[in-house]
Design a protein around this motif. Structure first.
Motif, PDB file in Angstrom:
ATOM      1  N   SER A 174       0.816  -1.227   0.000  1.00 48.15           N
ATOM      2  CA  SER A 174       0.000   0.000   0.000  1.00 48.15           C
ATOM      3  C   SER A 174       0.841   1.265   0.000  1.00 48.15           C
ATOM      4  CB  SER A 174      -0.924  -0.007   1.223  1.00 48.15           C
ATOM      5  OG  SER A 174      -0.168   0.110   2.419  1.00 48.15           O
ATOM      6  N   GLY A 175       2.157   1.114   0.116  1.00 46.58           N
ATOM      7  CA  GLY A 175       3.038   2.279   0.055  1.00 46.58           C
ATOM      8  C   GLY A 175       3.601   2.700   1.385  1.00 46.58           C
ATOM      9  N   LEU A 176       3.299   2.024   2.473  1.00 49.45           N
ATOM     10  CA  LEU A 176       3.821   2.396   3.780  1.00 49.45           C
ATOM     11  C   LEU A 176       5.290   2.022   3.905  1.00 49.45           C
ATOM     12  CD1 LEU A 176       0.871   1.332   6.127  1.00 49.45           C
ATOM     13  CD2 LEU A 176       1.391   3.600   5.215  1.00 49.45           C
ATOM     14  N   GLY A 177       6.052   2.830   4.627  1.00 49.90           N
ATOM     15  CA  GLY A 177       7.469   2.580   4.819  1.00 49.90           C
ATOM     16  C   GLY A 177       7.709   1.541   5.916  1.00 49.90           C
ATOM     17  N   TYR A 178       8.956   1.067   5.987  1.00 48.82           N
ATOM     18  CA  TYR A 178       9.294   0.050   6.975  1.00 48.82           C
ATOM     19  C   TYR A 178       9.056   0.545   8.406  1.00 48.82           C
ATOM     20  CZ  TYR A 178      11.676  -1.956   2.933  1.00 48.82           C
ATOM     21  OH  TYR A 178      11.968  -2.454   1.689  1.00 48.82           O
ATOM     22  N   GLY A 179       9.507   1.760   8.697  1.00 50.41           N
ATOM     23  CA  GLY A 179       9.328   2.298  10.045  1.00 50.41           C
ATOM     24  C   GLY A 179       7.864   2.507  10.391  1.00 50.41           C
ATOM     25  N   THR A 180       7.091   2.936   9.416  1.00 50.92           N
ATOM     26  CA  THR A 180       5.661   3.157   9.664  1.00 50.92           C
ATOM     27  C   THR A 180       4.958   1.832   9.944  1.00 50.92           C
ATOM     28  OG1 THR A 180       5.680   5.081   8.194  1.00 50.92           O
ATOM     29  CG2 THR A 180       3.539   4.109   8.714  1.00 50.92           C
ATOM     30  N   ILE A 181       5.296   0.806   9.181  1.00 47.14           N
ATOM     31  CA  ILE A 181       4.670  -0.500   9.384  1.00 47.14           C
ATOM     32  C   ILE A 181       4.992  -1.038  10.777  1.00 47.14           C
ATOM     33  CG2 ILE A 181       4.710  -2.906   8.626  1.00 47.14           C
ATOM     34  CD1 ILE A 181       5.183  -1.888   5.787  1.00 47.14           C
ATOM     35  N   ALA A 182       6.241  -0.883  11.200  1.00 46.70           N
ATOM     36  CA  ALA A 182       6.642  -1.399  12.506  1.00 46.70           C
ATOM     37  C   ALA A 182       5.990  -0.628  13.652  1.00 46.70           C
ATOM     38  CB  ALA A 182       8.163  -1.338  12.643  1.00 46.70           C
ATOM     39  N   SER A 183       5.633   0.629  13.436  1.00 45.03           N
ATOM     40  CA  SER A 183       5.089   1.463  14.519  1.00 45.03           C
ATOM     41  C   SER A 183       3.563   1.447  14.596  1.00 45.03           C
ATOM     42  CB  SER A 183       5.563   2.900  14.345  1.00 45.03           C
ATOM     43  OG  SER A 183       5.068   3.454  13.117  1.00 45.03           O
ATOM     44  N   LEU A 184       2.889   0.764  13.670  1.00 47.17           N
ATOM     45  CA  LEU A 184       1.426   0.746  13.702  1.00 47.17           C
ATOM     46  C   LEU A 184       0.911  -0.005  14.921  1.00 47.17           C
ATOM     47  CD1 LEU A 184       0.505   0.065   9.943  1.00 47.17           C
ATOM     48  CD2 LEU A 184       0.252   2.197  11.231  1.00 47.17           C
ATOM     49  N   ASP A 185      -0.226   0.487  15.425  1.00 44.12           N
ATOM     50  CA  ASP A 185      -0.876  -0.107  16.596  1.00 44.12           C
ATOM     51  C   ASP A 185      -2.222  -0.690  16.169  1.00 44.12           C
ATOM     52  OD1 ASP A 185      -2.612   0.098  19.283  1.00 44.12           O
ATOM     53  OD2 ASP A 185      -0.494   0.005  19.794  1.00 44.12           O
ATOM     54  N   LEU A 186      -2.712  -1.634  16.962  1.00 43.47           N
ATOM     55  CA  LEU A 186      -4.011  -2.217  16.642  1.00 43.47           C
ATOM     56  C   LEU A 186      -5.095  -1.157  16.590  1.00 43.47           C
ATOM     57  CD1 LEU A 186      -5.748  -4.762  16.170  1.00 43.47           C
ATOM     58  CD2 LEU A 186      -6.038  -4.906  18.660  1.00 43.47           C
ATOM     59  N   ALA A 187      -4.974  -0.131  17.427  1.00 48.91           N
ATOM     60  CA  ALA A 187      -5.979   0.925  17.461  1.00 48.91           C
ATOM     61  C   ALA A 187      -6.008   1.730  16.164  1.00 48.91           C
ATOM     62  CB  ALA A 187      -5.732   1.852  18.646  1.00 48.91           C
ATOM     63  N   ASN A 188      -4.953   1.626  15.356  1.00 48.21           N
ATOM     64  CA  ASN A 188      -4.930   2.369  14.097  1.00 48.21           C
ATOM     65  C   ASN A 188      -5.814   1.733  13.031  1.00 48.21           C
ATOM     66  OD1 ASN A 188      -1.443   2.809  14.730  1.00 48.21           O
ATOM     67  ND2 ASN A 188      -3.037   4.326  15.052  1.00 48.21           N
ATOM     68  N   VAL A 189      -6.258   0.493  13.226  1.00 44.35           N
ATOM     69  CA  VAL A 189      -7.195  -0.144  12.300  1.00 44.35           C
ATOM     70  C   VAL A 189      -8.598   0.297  12.721  1.00 44.35           C
ATOM     71  CG1 VAL A 189      -8.024  -2.304  11.325  1.00 44.35           C
ATOM     72  CG2 VAL A 189      -5.637  -2.101  12.063  1.00 44.35           C
ATOM     73  N   VAL A 190      -9.086   1.379  12.085  1.00 38.70           N
ATOM     74  CA  VAL A 190     -10.349   1.991  12.511  1.00 38.70           C
ATOM     75  C   VAL A 190     -11.556   1.374  11.819  1.00 38.70           C
ATOM     76  CG1 VAL A 190      -9.224   4.172  13.109  1.00 38.70           C
ATOM     77  CG2 VAL A 190     -10.079   3.817  10.773  1.00 38.70           C
ATOM     78  N   GLU A 191     -11.350   0.682  10.701  1.00 33.75           N
ATOM     79  CA  GLU A 191     -12.475   0.079   9.973  1.00 33.75           C
ATOM     80  C   GLU A 191     -11.984  -1.154   9.226  1.00 33.75           C
ATOM     81  OE1 GLU A 191     -15.835   1.183   6.543  1.00 33.75           O
ATOM     82  OE2 GLU A 191     -14.431   2.718   7.294  1.00 33.75           O
ATOM     83  N   LEU A 192     -12.719  -2.242   9.391  1.00 38.64           N
ATOM     84  CA  LEU A 192     -12.372  -3.480   8.686  1.00 38.64           C
ATOM     85  C   LEU A 192     -13.657  -4.181   8.280  1.00 38.64           C
ATOM     86  CD1 LEU A 192     -10.259  -5.517   7.719  1.00 38.64           C
ATOM     87  CD2 LEU A 192     -10.351  -6.585   9.979  1.00 38.64           C
ATOM     88  N   THR A 193     -13.913  -4.189   6.980  1.00 36.28           N
ATOM     89  CA  THR A 193     -15.075  -4.872   6.427  1.00 36.28           C
ATOM     90  C   THR A 193     -14.606  -5.858   5.368  1.00 36.28           C
ATOM     91  OG1 THR A 193     -15.429  -3.211   4.693  1.00 36.28           O
ATOM     92  CG2 THR A 193     -16.491  -2.826   6.842  1.00 36.28           C
ATOM     93  N   ARG A 194     -15.534  -6.514   4.701  1.00 34.62           N
ATOM     94  CA  ARG A 194     -15.166  -7.452   3.660  1.00 34.62           C
ATOM     95  C   ARG A 194     -14.605  -6.755   2.424  1.00 34.62           C
ATOM     96  NH1 ARG A 194     -19.597 -11.915   2.459  1.00 34.62           N
ATOM     97  NH2 ARG A 194     -17.778 -12.637   1.254  1.00 34.62           N
ATOM     98  N   SER A 195     -14.898  -5.469   2.288  1.00 38.10           N
ATOM     99  CA  SER A 195     -14.488  -4.762   1.076  1.00 38.10           C
ATOM    100  C   SER A 195     -13.306  -3.830   1.275  1.00 38.10           C
ATOM    101  CB  SER A 195     -15.661  -3.950   0.513  1.00 38.10           C
ATOM    102  OG  SER A 195     -16.114  -3.017   1.487  1.00 38.10           O
TER     103      SER A 195
END
Length: 537
Positions: free
Chosen positions: A222-243
């Motif tokens: 999706s274009g995220l950098g290595y440092g950004t991917i490592a620093s993501l938190d579960l709370a950052n997933v604000v919406e998850l649907t089938r689409s």
């Protein structure tokens, strides 16, 4: 003469003669005859015995006989070398190893009491040793005590000394049989079909590391950098649907959309199902045993994981660190592939069960011994516990229907992995795999030549089975009685439940005696035909 090596020092009542030094790491030097001074060194290397004849001097049959020509002596020396090798093969390597262990224990028992060990051993001393051992807080089984007597006799016969025997020792052994009993202390728990289904489902499922790596690749795509991917938190997933999947933070917002192949939304959803809902980092570390470590993954680890998958698939690492769409697809397919170690374990356990094999029969199975066609799978068992002379036998297994319990399909998948690794037909089916899923299909011999890899020890089969049972959801205390023999007991029990006759069961399990196979039938009939079933208890 002195007997040196792993079996301990033994002194014989003959003139002292020292054999030349041998390079054998663990050896037993013995006198090979009465009129020859031939020293044979027995060594065990990965359960394989080898024999080295170090010296031989012939004694003429007549005092005035002429000396033998040098070429004849050379020929006799070679024949003596070969004769020593053939003598070694009178017993299997496993039997020799057990005899050596028993002899070491006897010598240690004597040394702690300052008792000299000289051949021949007095039968009364052996009787005292067995009596002491049988009165320990946890006494051994009678079969173990009897094996100790056989081991001491083996040392005598190997050194050209008559085996110790007396009425006292014979009566003691009969007394031990009556006192201790000859019933086995502990029998392996049968591996039933239900266990196989659970094991198959667990081994065919993706690992936690695979789910984590698939989610990591989706985020990187999706274009995220290595440092950004490592620093993501579960709370950052604000919406998850089938689409779609929306990841939002103060400094970024990314929306992953559903795709037909290698869907990033599905990858994130499956990882979250495995990860659980506890708060913390989105991507976590995974232990070598495929357990979730709740600590956050490091930035450098993100790049290392992708590099490892890229190197396996021979994908060139881009200078800017950005993969093309085609390269992303290749990496996604590589991550989705089932781990070689699990394919190996699945094939080995199903083959062990369906063919009623012993652990050493499975460990010594080679690729060339497996033939698969439309009907099913044929195994060539070249040698076994009940076939020490190598007559050989072929066993067959028809194709099954369920992927989790079909031995043919499981073995086909594993042989395909071995073929990709360019394994020789002589390569064992049971090969080592490291934690990075790298197969060991070849090795170098002492001369530096490449040869097929040695098989894993037969004891590894029990460890593989217990790990698979743990993976299938069983607890530590529930798997203690499972061993490599559980497969043979399990298939015999299932065949008895299905109504198979005793000869068919013995043919599958490899029992020469029908009485051994009848034990499984009797156990099933005791439950199925119990007269108490007619009562309303």
């Amino acid at each position: 003469m002195y007997v040196h090596g792993s079996v301990g020092p033994v002194r014989r009542h003959t003139p002292r003669i020292r054999p030349p030094d041998s390079k054998a790491s663990s050896c037993l030097c013995v006198n090979a005859g009465r009129t020859e001074s031939q020293f044979v060194a027995f060594s065990l290397d990965r359960q394989r015995a080898s024999c080295f004849t170090t010296r031989m001097s012939l004694v003429p049959a007549q005092p005035n006989a002429p000396a033998l020509p040098p070429d004849v002596l050379s020929e006799l020396q070679k024949l003596a070398d070969r004769a020593g090798q053939l003598q070694l093969h009178a017993h299997s390597p496993n039997t020799i190893a057990r005899y050596q262990q028993q002899w070491q224990r006897f010598v240690a028992w004597c040394e702690t009491r300052s008792i000299p060990v000289a051949l021949p051993i007095q039968p009364e001393l052996i009787a005292l040793y067995l009596t002491h051992w049988s009165e320990e807080p946890e006494p051994p089984a009678y079969s173990t005590l009897n094996q100790a007597v056989c081991a001491i006799g083996w040392v005598h016969s190997t050194n050209g000394v008559a085996q110790p025997s007396s009425i006292t020792l014979d009566r003691l052994l009969r007394g031990l049989r009556r006192t201790i009993g000859v019933a086995p202390r502990r029998q392996a728990t049968p591996l039933r079909l239900d266990h196989l289904r659970r094991i198959g489902d667990a081994l065919l499922a993706h690992t936690k590391a695979q789910h984590r790596d698939a989610a990591l690749l989706a985020l990187r795509r999706s274009g995220l950098g290595y440092g950004t991917i490592a620093s993501l938190d579960l709370a950052n997933v604000v919406e998850l649907t089938r689409s779609k999947c929306v990841i939002r933070r103060e400094d970024l917002e990314v929306t992953l959309k559903r795709a037909a192949e290698h869907c990033p939304v599905r990858a994130i959803a499956e990882w979250l199902d495995v990860r659980g809902g506890w708060p913390g980092p989105l991507l976590t570390r995974i232990t070598p045993t495929d357990e979730i470590d709740h600590r956050a993954i490091a930035r450098q680890s993100v790049q290392t994981i992708l590099k490892r998958h890229a190197s396996v698939q021979n994908v060139a690492w881009p200078t800017d660190g950005v993969f093309s769409e085609k390269q992303h697809d290749v990496l996604a397919e590589a991550i989705a592939r089932r781990r070689p170690s699990r394919l190996r374990d699945h094939a080995l356990l199903l083959t062990l069960w369906a063919f009623g094999l012993r652990s050493d029969e499975l460990a010594n199975l080679r690729i060339r011994d497996v033939r698969i066609d439309q009907r099913g799978m044929t195994l060539s068992i070249r040698r076994s516990k009940t076939d020490q002379e190598g007559v050989g036998k072929e066993k067959v297994c028809p194709r099954g229907h369920a992927p989790a319990t079909d031995p043919v399909r499981a073995m086909e998948s594993w042989l395909a992995v071995l073929k990709e690794a360019n394994a020789d037909p002589r390569t064992p089916v049971c090969v080592a795999i490291d934690r990075h899923d790298v197969l060991t299909v070849s090795e170098l011999d002492e001369s530096g030549n490449v040869q097929p890899a040695s098989p894993l020890p037969a004891t590894t089969i029990t460890r593989i089975l217990r790990q698979a049972l743990l993976l299938a959801g069983m607890k530590e205390d529930e798997i203690a009685d499972f061993s490599s023999h559980s497969g043979k007991r399990g298939v015999a029990t299932e065949l008895a439940h299905a109504g198979a006759d005793i000869r068919s069961i013995a043919d599958v399990t490899g029992h020469k005696s029908l009485e051994m196979a009848r034990r499984y039938v009797d156990e099933v009939e005791r439950w199925d035909q119990s007269p108490l079933r007619k009562l309303s208890l």
